[in-house]
Design a protein around this motif. Structure first.
Motif, PDB file in Angstrom:
ATOM      1  N   LYS A 192       0.718  -1.266  -0.029  1.00 24.42           N
ATOM      2  CA  LYS A 192      -0.243  -0.133   0.059  1.00 24.42           C
ATOM      3  C   LYS A 192       0.845   1.335   0.098  1.00 24.42           C
ATOM      4  CE  LYS A 192      -3.323  -2.324   3.023  1.00 24.42           C
ATOM      5  NZ  LYS A 192      -3.616  -2.324   4.417  1.00 24.42           N
ATOM      6  N   GLY A 193       0.924   2.022  -1.062  1.00 25.67           N
ATOM      7  CA  GLY A 193       1.438   3.418  -1.113  1.00 25.67           C
ATOM      8  C   GLY A 193       2.831   3.243  -0.921  1.00 25.67           C
ATOM      9  N   LEU A 194       3.583   2.436  -1.548  1.00 28.48           N
ATOM     10  CA  LEU A 194       5.049   2.231  -1.205  1.00 28.48           C
ATOM     11  C   LEU A 194       5.823   3.208  -1.866  1.00 28.48           C
ATOM     12  CD1 LEU A 194       5.975  -1.719  -0.868  1.00 28.48           C
ATOM     13  CD2 LEU A 194       5.640   0.205   0.926  1.00 28.48           C
ATOM     14  N   SER A 195       6.646   3.977  -1.194  1.00 28.17           N
ATOM     15  CA  SER A 195       7.608   5.080  -1.816  1.00 28.17           C
ATOM     16  C   SER A 195       8.902   4.879  -1.424  1.00 28.17           C
ATOM     17  CB  SER A 195       7.254   6.582  -1.601  1.00 28.17           C
ATOM     18  OG  SER A 195       5.876   6.695  -2.136  1.00 28.17           O
ATOM     19  N   LYS A 196       9.869   4.862  -2.341  1.00 27.25           N
ATOM     20  CA  LYS A 196      11.410   5.080  -1.784  1.00 27.25           C
ATOM     21  C   LYS A 196      12.224   5.994  -2.593  1.00 27.25           C
ATOM     22  CE  LYS A 196      14.944   3.321   0.471  1.00 27.25           C
ATOM     23  NZ  LYS A 196      15.125   3.490   1.737  1.00 27.25           N
ATOM     24  N   ARG A 197      13.127   6.774  -1.937  1.00 22.16           N
ATOM     25  CA  ARG A 197      13.869   8.061  -2.623  1.00 22.16           C
ATOM     26  C   ARG A 197      15.317   7.432  -2.312  1.00 22.16           C
ATOM     27  NH1 ARG A 197      13.768  13.048  -4.616  1.00 22.16           N
ATOM     28  NH2 ARG A 197      11.476  13.181  -4.491  1.00 22.16           N
ATOM     29  N   SER A 232      18.566  11.704  -5.098  1.00 18.75           N
ATOM     30  CA  SER A 232      17.591  12.703  -5.972  1.00 18.75           C
ATOM     31  C   SER A 232      16.624  11.837  -6.886  1.00 18.75           C
ATOM     32  CB  SER A 232      18.458  13.454  -6.798  1.00 18.75           C
ATOM     33  OG  SER A 232      19.418  12.601  -7.748  1.00 18.75           O
ATOM     34  N   VAL A 233      16.806  10.429  -6.643  1.00 17.15           N
ATOM     35  CA  VAL A 233      16.193   9.510  -7.537  1.00 17.15           C
ATOM     36  C   VAL A 233      14.863   9.168  -6.768  1.00 17.15           C
ATOM     37  CG1 VAL A 233      15.960   7.437  -9.029  1.00 17.15           C
ATOM     38  CG2 VAL A 233      18.130   8.953  -8.975  1.00 17.15           C
ATOM     39  N   GLN A 234      13.529   9.203  -7.272  1.00 18.56           N
ATOM     40  CA  GLN A 234      12.632   8.463  -6.802  1.00 18.56           C
ATOM     41  C   GLN A 234      12.389   7.253  -7.293  1.00 18.56           C
ATOM     42  OE1 GLN A 234      10.327  10.732  -4.436  1.00 18.56           O
ATOM     43  NE2 GLN A 234       9.631   8.392  -3.958  1.00 18.56           N
ATOM     44  N   ALA A 235      12.922   6.319  -6.549  1.00 15.75           N
ATOM     45  CA  ALA A 235      12.654   4.742  -7.073  1.00 15.75           C
ATOM     46  C   ALA A 235      11.509   4.327  -7.329  1.00 15.75           C
ATOM     47  CB  ALA A 235      13.683   3.916  -6.389  1.00 15.75           C
ATOM     48  N   ASN A 236      10.521   4.529  -6.215  1.00 16.05           N
ATOM     49  CA  ASN A 236       9.274   4.202  -6.203  1.00 16.05           C
ATOM     50  C   ASN A 236       8.452   5.184  -5.647  1.00 16.05           C
ATOM     51  OD1 ASN A 236       9.882   0.597  -5.299  1.00 16.05           O
ATOM     52  ND2 ASN A 236       9.566   1.637  -7.282  1.00 16.05           N
ATOM     53  N   GLU A 237       7.092   5.405  -6.235  1.00 15.27           N
ATOM     54  CA  GLU A 237       6.383   6.312  -5.648  1.00 15.27           C
ATOM     55  C   GLU A 237       4.714   5.878  -5.784  1.00 15.27           C
ATOM     56  OE1 GLU A 237       6.789   9.914  -8.188  1.00 15.27           O
ATOM     57  OE2 GLU A 237       5.083  10.968  -7.467  1.00 15.27           O
ATOM     58  N   ALA A 249       2.999 -10.931 -13.028  1.00 14.80           N
ATOM     59  CA  ALA A 249       4.402 -10.641 -13.714  1.00 14.80           C
ATOM     60  C   ALA A 249       4.711  -9.153 -13.457  1.00 14.80           C
ATOM     61  CB  ALA A 249       4.303 -10.621 -15.384  1.00 14.80           C
ATOM     62  N   LEU A 250       5.733  -8.842 -13.043  1.00  7.96           N
ATOM     63  CA  LEU A 250       6.040  -7.271 -12.807  1.00  7.96           C
ATOM     64  C   LEU A 250       6.938  -6.828 -13.943  1.00  7.96           C
ATOM     65  CD1 LEU A 250       5.759  -5.028 -10.601  1.00  7.96           C
ATOM     66  CD2 LEU A 250       7.667  -5.875  -9.525  1.00  7.96           C
ATOM     67  N   LEU A 251       6.470  -5.824 -14.660  1.00  4.53           N
ATOM     68  CA  LEU A 251       7.231  -5.394 -15.824  1.00  4.53           C
ATOM     69  C   LEU A 251       7.579  -4.150 -15.855  1.00  4.53           C
ATOM     70  CD1 LEU A 251       5.338  -6.666 -19.079  1.00  4.53           C
ATOM     71  CD2 LEU A 251       7.588  -7.095 -18.464  1.00  4.53           C
ATOM     72  N   GLY A 252       8.610  -3.834 -16.546  1.00  6.98           N
ATOM     73  CA  GLY A 252       9.220  -2.468 -16.689  1.00  6.98           C
ATOM     74  C   GLY A 252      10.858  -2.331 -17.118  1.00  6.98           C
ATOM     75  N   GLU A 253      11.086  -1.177 -17.712  1.00 10.35           N
ATOM     76  CA  GLU A 253      12.312  -1.062 -18.316  1.00 10.35           C
ATOM     77  C   GLU A 253      13.486  -1.195 -17.058  1.00 10.35           C
ATOM     78  OE1 GLU A 253      12.250  -1.618 -21.527  1.00 10.35           O
ATOM     79  OE2 GLU A 253      13.258   0.139 -22.122  1.00 10.35           O
ATOM     80  N   ASN A 254      14.727  -1.121 -17.410  1.00 13.84           N
ATOM     81  CA  ASN A 254      15.681  -1.106 -16.238  1.00 13.84           C
ATOM     82  C   ASN A 254      15.451   0.150 -15.726  1.00 13.84           C
ATOM     83  OD1 ASN A 254      17.022  -3.570 -16.298  1.00 13.84           O
ATOM     84  ND2 ASN A 254      18.329  -2.923 -17.993  1.00 13.84           N
ATOM     85  N   GLY A 255      15.580   0.225 -14.365  1.00 15.47           N
ATOM     86  CA  GLY A 255      15.424   1.559 -13.487  1.00 15.47           C
ATOM     87  C   GLY A 255      14.153   2.009 -13.285  1.00 15.47           C
ATOM     88  N   SER A 256      13.374   0.962 -13.877  1.00 17.96           N
ATOM     89  CA  SER A 256      11.827   1.593 -13.383  1.00 17.96           C
ATOM     90  C   SER A 256      11.299   1.205 -11.977  1.00 17.96           C
ATOM     91  CB  SER A 256      10.789   0.822 -14.547  1.00 17.96           C
ATOM     92  OG  SER A 256      10.916  -0.495 -14.350  1.00 17.96           O
ATOM     93  N   GLY A 257      12.282   0.623 -11.120  1.00 19.28           N
ATOM     94  CA  GLY A 257      11.693   0.357  -9.856  1.00 19.28           C
ATOM     95  C   GLY A 257      11.265  -0.763  -9.546  1.00 19.28           C
ATOM     96  N   LEU A 266       5.441  -1.152 -14.449  1.00 15.41           N
ATOM     97  CA  LEU A 266       6.144   0.082 -13.779  1.00 15.41           C
ATOM     98  C   LEU A 266       6.850   0.875 -14.870  1.00 15.41           C
ATOM     99  CD1 LEU A 266       7.546  -1.265 -10.259  1.00 15.41           C
ATOM    100  CD2 LEU A 266       5.319  -0.424 -10.998  1.00 15.41           C
ATOM    101  N   ARG A 267       6.643   1.988 -14.604  1.00 21.11           N
ATOM    102  CA  ARG A 267       7.638   3.156 -15.532  1.00 21.11           C
ATOM    103  C   ARG A 267       7.997   4.165 -14.813  1.00 21.11           C
ATOM    104  NH1 ARG A 267       4.504   4.723 -19.937  1.00 21.11           N
ATOM    105  NH2 ARG A 267       4.143   6.824 -19.232  1.00 21.11           N
ATOM    106  N   GLN A 268       9.298   4.349 -14.634  1.00 22.49           N
ATOM    107  CA  GLN A 268       9.923   5.641 -13.714  1.00 22.49           C
ATOM    108  C   GLN A 268       9.599   5.635 -12.286  1.00 22.49           C
ATOM    109  OE1 GLN A 268       9.242   8.898 -16.496  1.00 22.49           O
ATOM    110  NE2 GLN A 268      11.145   8.221 -17.698  1.00 22.49           N
ATOM    111  N   GLY A 269       9.555   4.346 -11.899  1.00 22.91           N
ATOM    112  CA  GLY A 269       8.983   4.238 -10.343  1.00 22.91           C
ATOM    113  C   GLY A 269       7.500   4.242 -10.113  1.00 22.91           C
ATOM    114  N   LYS A 270       6.825   4.537 -11.122  1.00 24.38           N
ATOM    115  CA  LYS A 270       5.313   4.663 -10.955  1.00 24.38           C
ATOM    116  C   LYS A 270       4.596   3.467 -11.530  1.00 24.38           C
ATOM    117  CE  LYS A 270       4.776   9.564 -11.300  1.00 24.38           C
ATOM    118  NZ  LYS A 270       5.719  10.006 -12.108  1.00 24.38           N
ATOM    119  N   LYS A 271       3.564   3.229 -10.817  1.00 25.14           N
ATOM    120  CA  LYS A 271       2.615   2.036 -11.596  1.00 25.14           C
ATOM    121  C   LYS A 271       1.866   2.490 -12.469  1.00 25.14           C
ATOM    122  CE  LYS A 271      -1.109  -0.860  -9.874  1.00 25.14           C
ATOM    123  NZ  LYS A 271      -1.643  -1.575  -8.965  1.00 25.14           N
ATOM    124  N   VAL A 272       2.039   2.140 -13.826  1.00 22.44           N
ATOM    125  CA  VAL A 272       1.521   2.718 -14.989  1.00 22.44           C
ATOM    126  C   VAL A 272       0.451   1.847 -15.831  1.00 22.44           C
ATOM    127  CG1 VAL A 272       3.201   4.328 -15.612  1.00 22.44           C
ATOM    128  CG2 VAL A 272       3.101   2.057 -16.528  1.00 22.44           C
TER     129      VAL A 272
END
Lengths: 503, 314
Positions: A8-13, A16-21, A34-42, A218-224
């Motif tokens: 629930k609402g996990l965030s990690k910074r 300067s990088v917001q890894a998860n929002e 399946a958890l999908l996303g490019e490298n660095g998407s968190g 995931l993309r750039q730390g957000k669930k899209v």
């Protein structure tokens, strides 16, 4: 089907990088997500919070106990996550190489203060798991002596041994053969049917579509996006992942030119049969990609170190452009025009604690362009590096930052920049896209095809059969230190050669 | 040549070798424990001094011989804890911290000795461990004098070789110890504490080192002198590499050094007229270095040795 996990609402910074929002994610009993996303998407960050390696900045996790009722999880403690039935198979192996597989698996599952280990019952349990899953690995050999594929299997066995109810797999098939990967997923599905909940991280759309029930992107730390697998398709997922379309590389027809690399009856005796070569010959021609398919640990390492100049053959000869290289060294091979993309990019491809700019010049230190009488031309090196970063799209904390701080995909792009800038005649590409995401893999393949068009000979060693099939002009299959020409492009036939069972 | 052969066949030579090797066995085992967990402990030389001093002082104050052993180990454990905290959770340079511990422990020991005995000109003596006289066994030819006339501490050293081998290779704790020195992530991923294992190993190892020091004042001699450790700690650091971090080979290495040292003393008296004595004094070190060079070529270092590990960073 009851819920077994709720993030629930996990965030990690990180700095300067917001890894998860503010990520929410649910998992049901017996579900394969399946958890999908490019490298660095968190993706990995998210799973590391679940497993207790990272403490989230905000948010909470509920996990089901044995009775199936959700309870809040104490965050930031791997031991607690483990006892709550959460197991994680890491992308980077967490195995002690001086212990055997059994000791690695049993580590931490029995009281430390004890007069002896309970190897007997552990072995029995593991053999049962191995039979149920088909994941076989030698248990009594030091892990350091095993292949990457075997280590991966041990990692998975390690989690299964702990009777996990939720299993997280971070890119589990990156190092498996297609057959092994399919087998693994078949077994995961079997286990899911008996109640195991699985989250797997992957870049491979084929396996995500075939083996998951639900997909979270995931993309750039957000669930899209959150998709039901059988109601979606490849292009929709790809679009969500990169936020746009991905173009796959076009393969033009080329006529092979003269032989660039010739190996004549070379042999290397390694520590074991798996890193040896026995009287092997091959020829790689200009304008040609020669694919070497095979399960890792069948002599690819010996072949690669031979061409990289790291090993001197015991007999036989190496010719580049028809002139023999005697007693090869890395320097001689680079001088002869060999560009090397090593298998282990983090350890052999870069010097992690040196900055990016220095890593880019490391193969041409005696070049007048970058030094005068042994004094490095700092500003020139830096501008050159900035220029290369731009043209090869290397993204990260900048050319002055230590190379280890870059992501795997960007490290690989940096290595490509270093190799391709020298206009090599022969490119040794050893597992060039292992662990890379779609965008970065497509980029690597495009660069290899470009080099082929420009007249380089390319030796592509890859465990990814789809990749070998897509890129190669000719295919050799490596098994037990022998190279077997594949007369066919049929997956099943080549698979048999890889397993060494074809006549 | 005949002379050397005579020496090598004599009981007293082997008895002396084992006696000289005893403190080194403690020291090598201690250093081995630390390094197997991934921490180099250059505090060893100072911990030897502290152990020698603490053990002797405790006995002199009336704690009894085994009380002395206890206090020596306690002193070693305390110094190990300092080194462990500095290098493991704080991740400071293991070299710098270790040398710091050596300087600190050495100076502190001398300071305590001098301040508690300001007016003493010759070091006060204690009643040290006596040779364990085991009936029948002690009377066996050759084996008797070599093995069965050593003190209890030598026996303890030999016993520890077996115990540590067993713990390292046959118990879960040993697996965890070896794993944490090879890849701390492997331990962390299995839910064990890297910090606890490493600090624990350093504390345990350091108390063994201190025992090596205590052997000097409580078994080999009967008093505490300045400079009596005389580089034995450093020899242990070299012997660990010679031993490839294995207890059995550690015993072999310590015995080898002990034998060289015992041999040189005897050779000095035999051919001392021809060659300067310093050559002989140098010989055990020289030969140890030689043996080390040969052995270290194939040395398989614990992969995470010297590498600090931090929680949540991977």
């Amino acid at each position: 089907m009851g819920k077994v996990l709720a993030l629930k609402g996990l965030s990690k910074r990180f700095g300067s990088v917001q890894a998860n929002e503010a990520i929410d994610l649910d998992l049901n009993k017996g579900e394969v997500l399946a958890l999908l996303g490019e490298n660095g998407s968190g993706k990995t960050t998210l799973m590391n919070m679940l497993f207790g390696h990272y403490l989230p900045d905000t948010g909470s996790i509920d996990v089901a106990d044995r009775q199936g009722s959700l309870q809040p999880l104490t965050l930031g403690h791997p031991q607690i996550s483990l006892t709550k039935g959460i197991g994680m198979v890491h992308q980077h192996f967490t195995l002690a190489e001086n212990l055997n597989a059994l000791d690695n698996i049993v580590l931490g599952t029995e009281p430390l203060i004890s007069f002896k280990r309970n190897t007997g019952s552990a072995l029995k349990k593991l053999e049962k798991i191995m039979h149920e899953t088909g994941l076989f690995a030698p248990l009594d050999v030091s892990v350091g002596k095993l292949s990457v594929g075997e280590r991966q299997r041990i990692e998975i066995l390690k989690a299964l041994y702990r009777d996990v109810r939720i299993l997280v797999l971070d890119e589990p098939t990156a190092v498996l053969t297609p057959q092994e990967a399919d087998d693994l997923f078949d077994n995961i599905n079997t286990m899911a049917k008996s109640g195991l909940s699985v989250i797997f991280i992957s870049h491979k759309l084929r396996e995500v579509l075939s083996f998951s029930q639900r997909i979270v992107v995931l993309r750039q730390g957000k669930k899209v996006g959150e998709l039901v697998t059988n109601k979606t398709n490849e292009s929709e997922i790809a679009h969500l992942m990169v936020g746009g379309g991905v173009k796959s590389a076009e393969r033009e027809t080329c006529t092979p030119g003269k032989a660039v690399l010739q190996l004549n009856q070379v042999s290397i005796t390694g520590r074991s049969k798996r890193d040896s070569l026995f009287d092997q010959s091959l020829e790689a021609r200009a304008h040609e990609i020669l694919g070497i398919a095979g399960v890792s640990g069948n002599g690819q390492a010996a072949l690669a170190s031979l061409i990289a100049g790291l090993e001197v053959p015991e007999n036989g000869s190496i010719l580049i452009d028809s002139s023999e290289i005697e007693k090869p060294t890395p320097k001689k091979m680079i001088g002869a025009g060999v560009g090397r993309i090593p298998e282990d990019r983090h350890h052999e491809g870069i010097i992690g604690t040196m900055n990016l700019a220095d890593n880019l010049i490391i193969e041409k230190l005696d070049d007048q362009e970058i030094q005068n009488f042994g004094i490095l031309k700092r500003s020139k090196i830096k501008t050159n590096a900035a220029h290369l970063c731009k043209s090869y799209d290397v993204r990260g904390p900048g050319v002055d930052a230590e190379a280890r701080l870059f992501s795997g995909g960007n490290i690989q792009k940096m290595i490509l920049a270093r190799v391709f800038e020298q206009n090599p005649k022969l490119i040794l590409a050893n597992q060039p896209t292992r662990g890379l995401d779609m965008g970065a893999s497509a980029e690597v393949r495009r660069r290899l095809l470009d080099a082929r068009k420009n007249g380089a000979a390319i030796l592509l060693i890859s465990e990814d059969l789809d990749e070998v099939l897509a890129l190669s002009d000719r295919i050799l299959v490596m098994h037990d230190g022998n190279l077997i020409p594949a007369e066919t492009r049929d997956r099943a036939q080549i698979g048999l050669l890889m397993a060494g069972t074809a006549a | 040549m005949i002379d050397i052969l005579n020496i090598l066949l004599s009981e007293s030579f082997w008895a002396a070798s084992l006696r000289i090797a005893s403190p080194l066995i403690f020291g090598v085992l201690g250093a081995l424990l630390c390094e197997r967990a991934g921490v180099l402990n250059l505090g060893i030389e100072g911990i030897f001094v502290a152990g020698a001093m603490a053990g002797w002082m405790a006995v002199w104050l009336g704690a009894g011989l085994w009380g002395g052993v206890f206090f020596a180990m306690l002193a070693g454990a305390a110094l190990g804890l300092i080194h462990g905290i500095l290098t493991v959770p704080l991740g400071l340079s293991q070299h710098v911290s270790g040398l710091g511990v050596t300087l600190f422990a050495t100076s502190l020991s001398y300071f305590v000795y001098r301040t508690s005995l300001p007016a003493v000109s010759s070091p006060p003596r204690i009643e040290p461990f006596r040779a364990l006289d085991i009936p029948i066994l002690s009377d066996l030819p050759f084996v008797g004098p070599v093995l069965f006339q050593q003190t209890a501490l030598t026996w303890l050293a030999l016993l520890l070789v077996a115990v540590i081998w067993y713990v390292m290779n046959r118990t879960p704790l040993g697996s965890a110890l070896r794993a944490v020195g090879d890849n701390p992530d492997s331990v962390d991923a299995q839910g064990l504490s890297v910090y606890a294992l490493r600090i624990g190993a350093v504390v345990a190892g350091s108390s063994l080192m201190a025992l090596g020091g205590a052997f000097l004042t409580m078994s080999a001699f009967d008093a505490f002198f300045f400079g009596m450790v005389n580089g034995r700690g450093w020899i242990c650091i070299a012997l660990v590499i010679f031993a490839s971090w294995q207890p059995g080979k550690a015993l072999l290495g310590a015995m080898l050094f002990g034998a060289f040292d015992a041999l040189q003393v005897r050779l000095q008296t035999e051919v001392g007229a021809l060659v300067p004595g310093q050559i002989f004094l140098m010989a055990p070190y020289l030969l140890s270095i030689l043996a080390l060079v040969i052995a270290a070529r194939r040395a398989d270092y614990p992969r995470a040795l010297l590498t600090p590990w931090f929680k949540g960073q991977r």
